[in-house]
Design a protein around this motif. Structure first.
Motif, PDB file in Angstrom:
ATOM      1  N   UNK A 137       0.819  -1.218   0.000  1.00  0.00           N
ATOM      2  CA  UNK A 137       0.000   0.000   0.000  1.00  0.00           C
ATOM      3  C   UNK A 137       0.859   1.278   0.000  1.00  0.00           C
ATOM      4  N   UNK A 138       0.246   2.350  -0.402  1.00  0.00           N
ATOM      5  CA  UNK A 138       0.887   3.666  -0.402  1.00  0.00           C
ATOM      6  C   UNK A 138       1.336   4.019   1.022  1.00  0.00           C
ATOM      7  N   UNK A 139       2.556   4.550   1.157  1.00  0.00           N
ATOM      8  CA  UNK A 139       3.056   4.921   2.487  1.00  0.00           C
ATOM      9  C   UNK A 139       3.801   6.253   2.486  1.00  0.00           C
ATOM     10  N   UNK A 140       3.528   7.095   1.500  1.00  0.00           N
ATOM     11  CA  UNK A 140       4.264   8.363   1.372  1.00  0.00           C
ATOM     12  C   UNK A 140       3.992   9.333   2.526  1.00  0.00           C
ATOM     13  N   UNK A 141       2.918   9.116   3.265  1.00  0.00           N
ATOM     14  CA  UNK A 141       2.620  10.012   4.396  1.00  0.00           C
ATOM     15  C   UNK A 141       3.323   9.590   5.681  1.00  0.00           C
ATOM     16  N   UNK A 142       4.092   8.499   5.674  1.00  0.00           N
ATOM     17  CA  UNK A 142       4.848   8.055   6.844  1.00  0.00           C
ATOM     18  C   UNK A 142       6.166   8.823   6.903  1.00  0.00           C
ATOM     19  N   UNK A 143       6.715   8.964   8.101  1.00  0.00           N
ATOM     20  CA  UNK A 143       7.975   9.689   8.286  1.00  0.00           C
ATOM     21  C   UNK A 143       9.140   8.711   8.423  1.00  0.00           C
ATOM     22  N   UNK A 144      10.184   8.970   7.652  1.00  0.00           N
ATOM     23  CA  UNK A 144      11.369   8.131   7.736  1.00  0.00           C
ATOM     24  C   UNK A 144      12.070   8.372   9.069  1.00  0.00           C
ATOM     25  N   UNK A 145      12.352   7.284   9.781  1.00  0.00           N
ATOM     26  CA  UNK A 145      13.006   7.369  11.084  1.00  0.00           C
ATOM     27  C   UNK A 145      14.473   6.934  11.007  1.00  0.00           C
ATOM     28  N   UNK A 146      14.741   5.948  10.150  1.00  0.00           N
ATOM     29  CA  UNK A 146      16.103   5.414  10.054  1.00  0.00           C
ATOM     30  C   UNK A 146      16.294   4.812   8.668  1.00  0.00           C
ATOM     31  N   UNK A 147      17.498   5.000   8.108  1.00  0.00           N
ATOM     32  CA  UNK A 147      17.810   4.436   6.790  1.00  0.00           C
ATOM     33  C   UNK A 147      19.232   3.904   6.819  1.00  0.00           C
ATOM     34  N   UNK A 148      19.395   2.703   6.272  1.00  0.00           N
ATOM     35  CA  UNK A 148      20.713   2.073   6.158  1.00  0.00           C
ATOM     36  C   UNK A 148      20.871   1.612   4.710  1.00  0.00           C
ATOM     37  N   UNK A 149      21.720   2.291   3.955  1.00  0.00           N
ATOM     38  CA  UNK A 149      21.911   2.020   2.518  1.00  0.00           C
ATOM     39  C   UNK A 149      22.891   0.870   2.294  1.00  0.00           C
ATOM     40  N   UNK A 150      22.622   0.083   1.245  1.00  0.00           N
ATOM     41  CA  UNK A 150      23.505  -1.018   0.868  1.00  0.00           C
ATOM     42  C   UNK A 150      23.662  -1.043  -0.643  1.00  0.00           C
ATOM     43  N   UNK A 151      24.876  -1.304  -1.104  1.00  0.00           N
ATOM     44  CA  UNK A 151      25.141  -1.407  -2.529  1.00  0.00           C
ATOM     45  C   UNK A 151      24.995  -2.836  -3.017  1.00  0.00           C
ATOM     46  N   UNK A 152      25.301  -3.025  -4.275  1.00  0.00           N
ATOM     47  CA  UNK A 152      25.261  -4.369  -4.846  1.00  0.00           C
ATOM     48  C   UNK A 152      26.500  -5.146  -4.420  1.00  0.00           C
ATOM     49  N   UNK A 153      26.388  -6.459  -4.445  1.00  0.00           N
ATOM     50  CA  UNK A 153      27.527  -7.342  -4.192  1.00  0.00           C
ATOM     51  C   UNK A 153      27.221  -8.689  -4.831  1.00  0.00           C
ATOM     52  N   UNK A 154      28.044  -9.697  -4.559  1.00  0.00           N
ATOM     53  CA  UNK A 154      27.868 -10.989  -5.230  1.00  0.00           C
ATOM     54  C   UNK A 154      26.534 -11.670  -4.888  1.00  0.00           C
ATOM     55  N   UNK A 155      25.897 -11.300  -3.774  1.00  0.00           N
ATOM     56  CA  UNK A 155      24.622 -11.912  -3.391  1.00  0.00           C
ATOM     57  C   UNK A 155      23.423 -10.983  -3.583  1.00  0.00           C
ATOM     58  N   UNK A 156      23.671  -9.735  -3.921  1.00  0.00           N
ATOM     59  CA  UNK A 156      22.600  -8.735  -4.023  1.00  0.00           C
ATOM     60  C   UNK A 156      22.748  -7.968  -5.339  1.00  0.00           C
ATOM     61  N   UNK A 157      21.872  -8.262  -6.299  1.00  0.00           N
ATOM     62  CA  UNK A 157      21.977  -7.685  -7.641  1.00  0.00           C
ATOM     63  C   UNK A 157      21.524  -6.233  -7.707  1.00  0.00           C
ATOM     64  N   UNK A 158      20.804  -5.769  -6.695  1.00  0.00           N
ATOM     65  CA  UNK A 158      20.267  -4.412  -6.695  1.00  0.00           C
ATOM     66  C   UNK A 158      20.711  -3.672  -5.443  1.00  0.00           C
TER      67      UNK A 158
END
Length: 159
Positions: A129-150
């Protein structure tokens, strides 16, 4: 009680195709296990049926179903409201899918624990469902690697 929703979502909010997850992300599965172990998980019957080994270990498994009265290792209720009424005030509840359960739960949830995947899949048939009205509290970014294509991010939202 705290009601959490946990899901992996693409940029277009796609979460599934043919009653299966679109993405296989080992780190997302590790996070799911770490967050939900020792707590109550609530899911729809189709989500339960999609689990390769049935009820998830070390969790209270609750399944929403209008047809089944018993599923191995699970408690069954015919509505989300009834399932939540059978939870203790001090329980951490995780809603784990599918789309119709997410749609019912988003109005009463306290937190979203999302894995946001930097991709728009083809042929998705199930969406969060749409969730654009929620507030981001925490974000942890990850790049691609041999097990994660995206590229992906673990993102927690609050109302």
């Amino acid at each position: 009680m705290r009601i959490n929703i946990i899901a992996a979502v693409a940029r277009n909010r796609a979460i599934g195709r043919g009653n299966k997850l679109i993405y296989w992300l080992p780190n997302d599965l590790k996070r799911f296990k770490a967050l939900t172990t020792g707590h109550t998980i609530i899911m729809g019957r189709n989500t339960f049926l999609s689990l390769p080994n049935g009820a998830l270990p070390n969790r209270r498994n609750v399944v929403l179903t209008k047809t089944a009265t018993e599923l191995p290792g699970c408690e069954c209720f015919d509505s989300l409201e009834k399932a939540i009424r059978h939870c203790d005030d001090n329980e951490d509840i995780y809603i784990i899918g599918g789309a119709s359960v997410y749609s019912q739960a988003i109005a009463i949830a306290d937190r979203l624990c999302l894995t946001e995947i930097d991709d728009i899949p083809e042929n998705a048939d199930t969406f969060f469902p749409e969730y654009s009205n929620w507030k981001e509290e925490h974000r942890e970014e990850h790049g691609t690697d041999e097990k994660h294509a995206y590229r992906y991010a673990f993102v927690d939202y609050v109302k």
